[in-house]
Motif scaffolding. Structure first.
Motif, short mmCIF file in Angstrom:
data_model
loop_
_atom_site.label_atom_id
_atom_site.label_comp_id
_atom_site.label_asym_id
_atom_site.label_seq_id
_atom_site.Cartn_x
_atom_site.Cartn_y
_atom_site.Cartn_z
N LEU A 1 -10.40 10.12 -5.06
CA LEU A 1 -10.97 9.92 -6.39
C LEU A 1 -12.46 9.63 -6.34
O LEU A 1 -13.11 9.54 -7.37
N GLY A 2 -12.96 9.48 -5.13
CA GLY A 2 -14.40 9.24 -4.97
C GLY A 2 -15.24 10.36 -5.52
O GLY A 2 -16.43 10.18 -5.76
N TRP B 1 -11.49 4.85 -2.85
CA TRP B 1 -11.92 6.10 -3.47
C TRP B 1 -11.79 7.26 -2.51
O TRP B 1 -11.62 8.40 -2.92
N PHE B 2 -11.92 6.97 -1.24
CA PHE B 2 -11.81 7.98 -0.20
C PHE B 2 -10.92 7.42 0.91
O PHE B 2 -10.67 6.22 0.95
N TYR C 1 0.82 -1.22 0.00
CA TYR C 1 0.00 0.00 0.00
C TYR C 1 0.85 1.27 0.00
O TYR C 1 0.38 2.34 -0.29
N PRO D 1 -4.61 3.81 3.11
CA PRO D 1 -4.86 5.21 2.77
C PRO D 1 -5.69 5.31 1.50
O PRO D 1 -5.84 4.34 0.77
N LYS D 2 -6.20 6.48 1.26
CA LYS D 2 -6.97 6.67 0.02
C LYS D 2 -6.06 6.54 -1.20
O LYS D 2 -4.85 6.71 -1.08
N GLY D 3 -6.66 6.20 -2.30
CA GLY D 3 -5.91 6.21 -3.56
C GLY D 3 -5.11 4.96 -3.84
O GLY D 3 -4.37 4.94 -4.81
N VAL D 4 -5.21 3.94 -3.01
CA VAL D 4 -4.49 2.71 -3.32
C VAL D 4 -5.47 1.55 -3.46
O VAL D 4 -6.62 1.64 -3.06
N ILE E 1 -9.57 15.15 -1.43
CA ILE E 1 -10.70 14.35 -0.94
C ILE E 1 -10.57 12.90 -1.34
O ILE E 1 -10.87 12.00 -0.56
N GLY F 1 -4.55 7.48 -8.33
CA GLY F 1 -4.96 7.60 -6.94
C GLY F 1 -3.91 8.32 -6.12
O GLY F 1 -4.21 9.04 -5.18
N ARG F 2 -2.65 8.09 -6.44
CA ARG F 2 -1.56 8.72 -5.69
C ARG F 2 -0.62 9.40 -6.67
O ARG F 2 0.51 8.93 -6.89
N PHE G 1 -10.57 -0.42 -4.83
CA PHE G 1 -9.81 0.82 -4.79
C PHE G 1 -10.35 1.70 -3.67
O PHE G 1 -11.55 1.72 -3.41
N GLY H 1 -1.86 3.84 -7.50
CA GLY H 1 -3.30 4.02 -7.72
C GLY H 1 -3.69 4.15 -9.17
O GLY H 1 -4.67 4.82 -9.50
#
Ligand SMILES: Nc1nc2c(c(=O)[nH]1)N[C@H]1C(S)=C(S)[C@@H](COP(=O)(O)OP(=O)(O)OC[C@H]3O[C@@H](n4cnc5c(=O)[nH]c(N)nc54)[C@H](O)[C@@H]3O)O[C@H]1N2
Ligand SMILES: Nc1nc2c(c(=O)[nH]1)N[C@H]1C(S)=C(S)[C@@H](COP(=O)(O)OP(=O)(O)OC[C@H]3O[C@@H](n4cnc5c(=O)[nH]c(N)nc54)[C@H](O)[C@@H]3O)O[C@H]1N2
Ligand code: SF4
Ligand code: SF4
Ligand code: SF4
Ligand code: SF4
Ligand code: SF4
Ligand SMILES: [Mo]
Lengths: 801, 228, 444
Positions: free
Chosen positions: C48-49, B119-120, B97, B142-145, C46, C118-119, B117, B102
């Motif tokens: 990608l949501g 998303w938040f 992670y 964490p978000k984005g992974v 925030i 995402g990152r 995924f 992402g």
């Protein structure tokens, strides 16, 4: 570096100077920028590693689940004083190391943000939400004062205690409390639940208890309605047993599910037989017709150990019709096929399979609640009659009788005047009256009794672990009824729809924080599981049983005498001392159980415990009653006819084709709870909401299942939002077009429509109602004799919202 | 090295979703909430997938609990540009992670759609954070992974540590993922596919055994046994 | 020493101090860009949501944009490199306008990827931990290389003209002159230099042509290398490439028509050029429909369950409207317009080109989304849904605005028609005096 660390390596750790050299000077600047971003990202991993160094304190605590009546043994993993994972107790005979998703998600109950932290008192108008949090002393003092005033004024009977599912000795504790207090009005919700199954057992087999099905050894299992593998009082035992029936033994058994909807039981059964709702009784009698006609029944058992199979003459010389002739005359294949909608060949085949693949069991739902159509008593009797026909009473793979641990007698006490006077009054719900002679309590009569003030108005209502506003049909009436009661105290964990209308709310601890006992059911042999706190009280809550004991002590008088215990743990341990229990073992294993079931040979002395044991009026002659002599004795002679004592079928009102509503409300609404719901918790359990409707992949909302043909006719598509409207009310739902449902039947899940004050998910509102409650569409009616609530099917129409 | 694999007997699986919930509680997958769930963003590593065929009244429904297949030939790891997802020495496909960028190439590549995924950032009401599994491997992502079923790799680590602490050699049977442990129908089996004496290895050779989308050549290490 | 070009004045005319309308245009484009940029920042903060992406639709508008931008980028390379190799002299006035599209759309292709990640802050992980087994790395490499070589190619061919600007635009503001000074790298315009430049450009053209084929094929492999129904075909590479060239060429038409109109370049960008491109466009649309039919016929005839779900979803299902409009926009209408209307008619050419580009964007969308919506396990997972959100549209708009912004700004500072390439005479190895004489007329 060991494996574990190797796998946990992060690029954060990886990004060494070496890379810099590799990348070269130009990239260095870029790399530096990336480095600058790294630490924030790598940080959690670093802290996680340091956490590993100081090994947390970790234990496994054994307790017993209370989220459904199965009562599974649980192992809760507790780390640093926090419960972090629930598993099944591998030693426990009921669940053998597994547990269902509700237990898995139970930590979301323990740590639910919706729990009430302190006792609270309503300061403004009821329901205004103007609460004041108070100390336990203060709250209890208020309750005790109100209750003791009633006793002083000779009005003890005007207190009613309404309770939900109870486990172990809790039920008898409640009854004893009310008896010593002086009120006959203990109202449990069995009339929405298992009362009628017990009555059917009692009227036929003479046993006051629920039948136990020995599925492990059965060759043929036929489930009439109900949801053997999804809801049900002993769901975990059934799941394990059906798995064993299929793959654990050389001979694979067959499971048949009869239901208008393809529920999970139907899906996982070997055969699904759709029938019109409310016609199970006719199907059972049609099968009996085939079995008798083809002489496939167990002639020896029927001749020697049953009563009322053949026509008979009573002591007065009157000729009575027996089961055989009734069935042969009235329940011909053609007629039954017309009633149930099942093809004649199917009925004949099922009957043949059932009678020739012994041991076979016919299962009546333990709780004919969801869509009792007004014929549940005779339906249950008809289903159970099939078991007697094939000799499946107390044999391997048949119907067993549940044993319980021996208990010490309650200590004697002398009821004081208030108690004696109060107990002489009639019950407000009409249970036990001439109209409902078999009923113990009639939950759904509560609103009417309160609204009419008949036979007398109530002055106080104590709610324990129950939420009638949500559970009762046409629940708007319950809201109005509560208005009539001057004082309401609710023992509840959340501010559920009923507690919100109370004067005092005493927050009850969850099952994971309290001591308790739980009798094993569904296996036949006796056993008791121990419930105990796995963590310290999360909030300022108390065990509801302890609350009752504390109130009793403060009320004094006969209550103090009758319940001389300071806490529930001491009480149940003391009373269980009549059973030879090694408490150390109970604590370390989480339970005690006999582990072996002794079958009784028909006619042997042990047989007396199997057939006829609890009969009051009928002879304890070891004969299973096709013709219920108990009913004959209860019913008055002049109006009674043979049909009243024999299993028979009455077409539910809602199914009559001439029903004037049929045109306006073309669909029959059935509802059922799902495996993803628990009736023992009012709050939202997010993980269960996210697993909610498996077949249609629905989460967090109510849906209505419609047969594709019907949907097409209405121009409805999957995902449309519709109104479901009965003549009482209308509610919203999302359409799920589902081929597994009878064409003019629609289905909605129970247990929805609860209010939540917690924001679930980032874009969710702060407050919301999750789904809609189908109970709002249903009339309140009670079945004669049994007092069972008639809840379904309701007639509805559906149109786009 | 063991080659870990799972067998799910559909004849004993009752679609109870206990595995689904157990996986969430063990692995700290976040609560999606109603608005995200409706968008198909709920993260449940082990969903039970309904497969309905036929018309009333001859409806046939197959319910397939679906963890990661931990393919021996995983299309997901092949496409990862940064080796954030890879198959470890014991055949378990995991995600790093901290390294994942992402890009969601792996989610698109996995034919079983088992990769999720974030998303938040993961969210729980404050009170509910108390029950999160403290094992470091399952610290909320964490978000984005991307995240997915790991065969509960933290349990493998714990089991190894425990065996080491008790001074015995680690046995394949010491290790059992959460979904297997809780399975109400006792329908899930787990173990070393390379050990010819193990139950999973025997069951995977049963005539009832099949794998999902076997024709794709992904060589899943999750086997199913046909119902009936 | 500068080439001799009778249109030199005309070409240099647009390079004047920005007018109010320039500023308004920049302000609008810049505004849209900043709006989108802030939407991206918000998305980054925030998560990608905020997009409409979900499971199983993991890729949406951003990836569509990526493919589209990379496709647009093919215009420049196609016109200047491929046609150069093919010895098509008529291409010369178009080359720069086309290459500029390449140059300015590529960064937004990359930005589309960044928007999708995402990152994005971990983008350098691709360098640190890159694995060549991943199609993303192929993309990264190919696009990166393409971008770098495009810059070089573009810059080299711009060099003589920068030098010309440096020497001619003496009353430009100081900074602008300094910019020319620096960028010209001391170009003197020796015939030798021109000779060598031509040679280098010829060489690069071959390399660029190879690259351009690679790049878009590789972009398509991002999809083709997965086992998703609808993507896993060998045709996807050539199909993507042809589509890219089609949309790129159409984009050139649009750019040229606007330049011609706004900068009054009718004389240089004469109608004959458009007619030549028209023939190309007809060829490409026909080629496109050929691939389209080949692809769908194979899938339809093969009748494989999962593939058919996607196919039918496009033909008759949820995506039918988009699919058929796409077919109409890319093929149906343009082919009619181009054949019957567009000859000698720039208005119709532009119409057709705009339709083609809208259509090609939709084509990218329709290739990507339906396959994800109906993954292989569709019967058990149920159909996915995807509706792009405002964030996605904002970022999309911003990236396009950014591209236009760069383009329009560029045309304000550099000659958009290559002066030296379109010159009648390039400096030859001649006596000193002649050289002076040649430069004299443009001195005033
Ligand atoms: N139409 C229709 N209606 C039905 C039924 C039906 O089939 N059809 N089913 C009926 C049946 S069988 C039942 S059992 C009922 C269920 O209905 P209820 O018995 O009313 O159950 P819940 O509504 O879940 O309310 C349980 C209450 O207990 C509290 N609670 C939770 N955990 C604990 C605890 O550990 N200790 C204590 N003291 N309190 C706790 C909760 O906060 C909540 O207030 O619904 C009935 N209603
Ligand atoms: N997942 C889950 N499990 C639960 C619960 C829960 O909320 N969720 N609640 C627990 C509790 S408190 C209870 S009481 C039980 C209830 O569990 P069950 O006993 O399974 O009760 P229901 O699901 O209401 O199903 C009752 C069935 O009776 C059938 N029926 C209705 N009328 C008649 C009739 O006249 N004759 C016959 N033969 N059948 C009829 C209906 O078709 C319906 O299928 O489940 C327990 N288990
Ligand atoms: S079956 Fe009932 S008692 Fe057993 S774990 Fe599930 S909810 Fe608890
Ligand atoms: S199932 Fe999907 S995620 Fe799991 S290993 Fe296979 S391809 Fe990868
Ligand atoms: S999303 Fe993460 S794990 Fe998946 S391919 Fe991209 S970088 Fe690798
Ligand atoms: S093996 Fe572990 S991570 Fe995988 S599905 Fe089962 S519980 Fe979840
Ligand atoms: S826990 Fe077992 S029985 Fe339940 S759904 Fe999962 S695999 Fe099937
Ligand atoms: Mo119940």
């Amino acid at each position: 570096m060991d494996n574990h660390q190797a796998e946990n390596q992060t690029p954060g750790n990886h990004l060494t100077r070496r890379d810099f050299v590799k990348i070269g000077a130009t990239a260095a600047a870029i790399g530096a920028a990336a480095m600058a971003l790294k630490p924030t990202v790598g940080a959690p991993a670093a802290s996680a590693l340091s956490e590993q160094v100081t090994r947390p304190e970790e234990t496994l605590v054994k307790t017993t689940c209370a989220l459904c009546p199965s009562g599974c043994g649980l192992d809760v993993r507790v780390v640093n004083g926090r419960a972090v994972k629930v598993e099944g107790n591998p030693l426990h005979p009921l669940n053998q190391g597994v547990c269902c998703l509700r237990a898995q998600a139970s930590l979301e109950i323990l740590y639910s943000p919706e729990r009430l932290a302190h006792p609270r008192i309503q300061m403004g108008r009821r329901g205004s939400g103007d609460w004041k949090e108070v100390s336990w002393d203060e709250a209890l003092a208020l309750v005790v004062q109100k209750l003791s005033d009633l006793r002083k004024n000779g009005q003890a009977h005007t207190l009613a205690l309404v309770h939900g599912e109870t486990r172990g000795q809790m039920r008898s504790l409640i009854h004893r409390f009310m008896q010593a207090y002086g009120s006959p009005n203990v109202i449990g919700r069995e009339s929405l639940a298992d009362q009628v199954a017990r009555q059917a057992m009692f009227l036929t087999q003479g046993i006051n208890g629920l039948p136990v099905y020995d599925l492990n050894n059965a060759s043929y299992v036929m489930c009439f309605g109900g949801n053997l593998l999804e809801t049900n009082r002993n769901v975990i035992v059934h799941l394990g047993a059906v798995a064993f029936m299929r793959r654990g033994r050389p001979q694979r058994g067959k499971l048949v599910s009869v239901h208008p909807r393809l529920n999970l039981t139907g899906i996982k059964a070997d055969e699904w037989v759709p029938v019109r709702p409310g016609t199970y009784g006719a199907l059972a009698l049609g099968m009996a017709n085939v079995i008798i006609n083809s002489k496939l029944y167990d002639e020896k058992f029927v001749r020697d150990f049953t009563f009322g199979f053949e026509d008979f003459t009573d002591v007065n010389g009157n000729l009575h019709q027996g089961f055989k002739n009734l069935v042969l005359e009235q329940y011909t294949l053609e007629r039954v096929s017309k009633i149930t909608g099942a093809p004649t060949e199917t009925i004949a085949r099922l009957a043949g399979e059932f009678a020739t693949n012994r041991p076979a069991v016919a299962i009546m739902p333990n709780e004919i609640a969801e869509l009792n159509s007004g014929n549940s008593l005779y339906t249950a009797m008809a289903i159970h009659a099939l078991n007697a026909l094939v000799g499946s009473i107390d044999v391997q793979g048949g119907v067993l009788v549940q044993r319980f641990p021996d208990l010490e007698q309650w200590p004697d006490y002398t009821p004081d005047d208030a108690a004696v006077q109060g107990l002489s009054q009639p019950r407000i719900d009409g249970a036990g009256s001439a109209q409902y002679p078999l009923a113990i309590s009639i939950y759904q009569n509560l609103p009417d009794a309160l609204l009419s003030g008949e036979p007398y108005p109530l002055n106080a209502l104590m709610l324990l672990n129950t939420n009638p506003v949500l559970d009762l049909p046409q629940n708007g009436r319950m809201v109005a009824a509560l208005e009539k009661v001057p004082f309401i105290v609710s023992i509840a964990s959340t501010l559920d729809a009923t507690a919100a209308l109370a004067d005092v709310v005493l927050p009850s601890a969850t099952f994971l924080e309290v001591w308790g006992d739980d009798f094993m059911e569904g296996v036949g042999y006796a056993g008791v599981s121990l419930r105990r706190p796995v963590v310290e009280l999360v909030q300022d809550n108390r065990n509801p049983a302890d609350i009752l004991l504390q109130v009793a002590a403060q009320l004094g008088g006969s209550l103090e005498q009758a319940l001389p215990w300071s806490d529930y743990q001491t009480l149940f341990r003391q009373r269980l001392s009549a059973t030879p229990l090694d408490w150390e073992k109970v604590e370390s294993n989480g339970f005690w159980a006999e582990m072996v079931y002794f079958y009784a040979q028909p006619g042997s002395p042990a047989w007396a415990n199997i057939v006829g044991r609890d009969r009051l009026n009928a002879p304890k002659d070891g004969r299973f009653d096709f013709y219920s002599r108990e009913l004959a004795a209860i019913l008055s002679n002049d109006t009674m006819n043979d049909l009243d004592c024999l299993p028979h079928f009455v077409l539910p009102e809602a199914l009559e084709e001439v029903v004037h509503e049929a045109q306006e409300y073309p669909f029959l609404l059935i509802s059922q709870s799902l495996i993803t719901q628990t009736q023992s918790w009012q709050g939202t359990i997010p993980t269960l909401q996210e697993c909610l409707g498996l077949q249609g992949n629905v989460k967090w909302r109510s849906w209505v299942e419609i047969n594709p043909k019907a949907a097409e006719a209405l121009g409805l598509h999957d995902g449309d939002v519709v109104w479901v409207e009965s003549h009482i009310d209308r509610i919203q739902a999302t359409v799920r077009v589902y081929p597994g449902i009878w064409p003019n039947v629609v289905f909605m899940p129970l247990g929805m429509g609860r209010h939540t004050m917690t924001k679930w998910g980032r874009n969710a509102p702060e407050q919301m109602i999750v789904g809609s409650n189908p109970n709002r569409l249903v009339d309140i009616r009670s079945e004669p004799l049994s007092g069972q609530a008639i809840i379904g099917p309701a007639r509805v129409k559906i149109y786009k919202a | 090295m063991p080659r870990w694999g799972m067998v799910i007997d559909l004849d004993k699986c009752f679609a109870c979703q206990s595995c689904t919930a157990a996986c969430r509680m063990e692995n700290n997958t976040p609560i999606a909430g109603p608005d995200q769930a409706i968008l198909g963003r709920a993260i449940l590593w082990n969903e039970v997938l309904p497969f309905l065929e036929g018309e009333y009244p001859l409806v046939h429904a197959t319910m397939i609990p679906r963890p990661c297949m931990h393919c021996d030939n995983p299309p997901c790891t092949a496409v990862c540009p940064v080796r954030a997802t890879y198959k470890n020495e014991e055949g378990i496909v995991v995600v790093d992670y901290q390294r994942c960028i992402g890009c969601r190439m792996c989610t698109v590549a996995c034919p079983y759609a088992i990769r999720y995924f974030n998303w938040f950032p993961p969210e729980w009401p404050q009170a509910l954070k108390q029950h999160l599994n403290p094992d470091p491997e399952v610290a909320p992502r964490p978000k984005g992974v991307v995240e997915k079923c790991t065969f509960c790799i933290q349990r493998l680590h714990r089991a190894r540590e425990k065996a080491a602490a008790e001074g015995r050699t680690f046995q394949a049977t010491d290790y059992m993922p959460a979904c297997v442990q809780t399975c109400t129908g006792h329908a899930r089996y787990f173990g070393d596919l390379d050990d010819p004496n193990s139950l999973v290895s025997k069951l995977s050779h049963s005539p009832r055994a099949f794998r999902l989308l076997e024709e794709l050549g992904t060589e899943p290490k999750v086997y199913y046994l046909k119902q009936g | 020493m500068h080439p001799e070009n009778k249109h030199e004045k005309l070409i240099l005319k647009p390079i004047h101090r920005p007018t109010t309308s320039d500023r308004i245009l920049w302000f609008i484009l810049g505004g849209i860009f900043l709006l989108g940029l802030s939407a991206w920042v918000r998305q980054y903060v925030i998560g990608l949501g905020v997009t409409g992406l979900n499971r199983p639709v993991y890729w949406g508008v951003y990836i569509t944009n990526f493919v589209f931008f990379i496709g647009l980028a093919h215009s420049g390379t196609f016109i200047s490199a491929i046609l150069r190799i093919a010895g098509q002299g008529w291409r010369k006035p178009l080359t720069r306008a086309a290459e500029a599209i390449t140059l300015f759309s590529l960064p937004f292709g990359v930005a589309s990827i960044l928007a999708d990640m995402g990152r994005p802050e971990r983008v350098f992980n691709i360098i640190f931990f890159g694995r060549y087994q991943s199609p993303i790395l192929w993309d990264f490499t190919a696009v990166g290389l393409y971008f770098l070589s495009s810059i070089v190619f573009f810059y080299l061919s711009l060099l003589p003209d920068i030098a010309l600007c440096r020497d001619r635009l003496t009353n430009a503001p100081d900074w602008q002159r300094r910019m020319y000074e620096i960028l010209a790298l001391g170009w003197q315009g020796h015939p030798e230099q021109f000779h060598r430049l031509e040679k280098v450009l010829d060489g690069m053209a071959i390399f660029m042509t190879m690259l351009v084929v690679t790049v878009h094929t590789v972009v398509s492999w991002m999809f083709g290398m997965t086992l998703q129904p609808g993507w896993h075909t060998a045709l996807i590479g050539p199909f993507f490439l042809l589509g890219a060239i089609l949309s790129g060429t159409a984009a050139v038409v649009i750019a040229l028509a606007i330049l011609r109109k706004v900068y009054k370049l009718e004389e240089v960008l004469h109608i004959g050029l458009f007619n030549s491109i028209r023939k190309l466009l007809i060829t490409f649309t026909l080629g496109w429909i050929y691939m389209m039919i080949a692809e769908h016929l194979t899938i339809g005839y093969g009748n494989m369950k999962e593939e058919m779900v996607v196919l039918l979803d496009k033909f008759t299902g949820t995506y039918a409207t988009i699919f058929w409009s796409m077919a109409l926009l890319v093929f149906g209408l343009p082919v009619l317009i181009l054949i019957f209307k567009a000859k000698n008619n720039i208005g119709w050419m532009v119409t057709a080109s705009i339709l083609i580009n809208i259509g090609m964007w939709l084509e990218r969308y329709i290739v990507i989304i339906p396959s994800e919506v109906s993954p292989r396990l569709l019967p058990v997972m149920g159909q996915g849904i995807y509706l792009p959100t405002a964030t996605e549209w904002l970022i999309t708009a911003a990236w396009f605005a950014g591209m236009f912004l760069l383009y329009t700004t560029f045309t304000r500072f550099f000659p958009i028609i290559p002066i030296w390439e379109t010159a009648e005479h390039l400096p030859e190895i001649e006596p000193e005096g002649a050289r002076v004489a040649q430069t004299a007329p443009t001195g005033d």
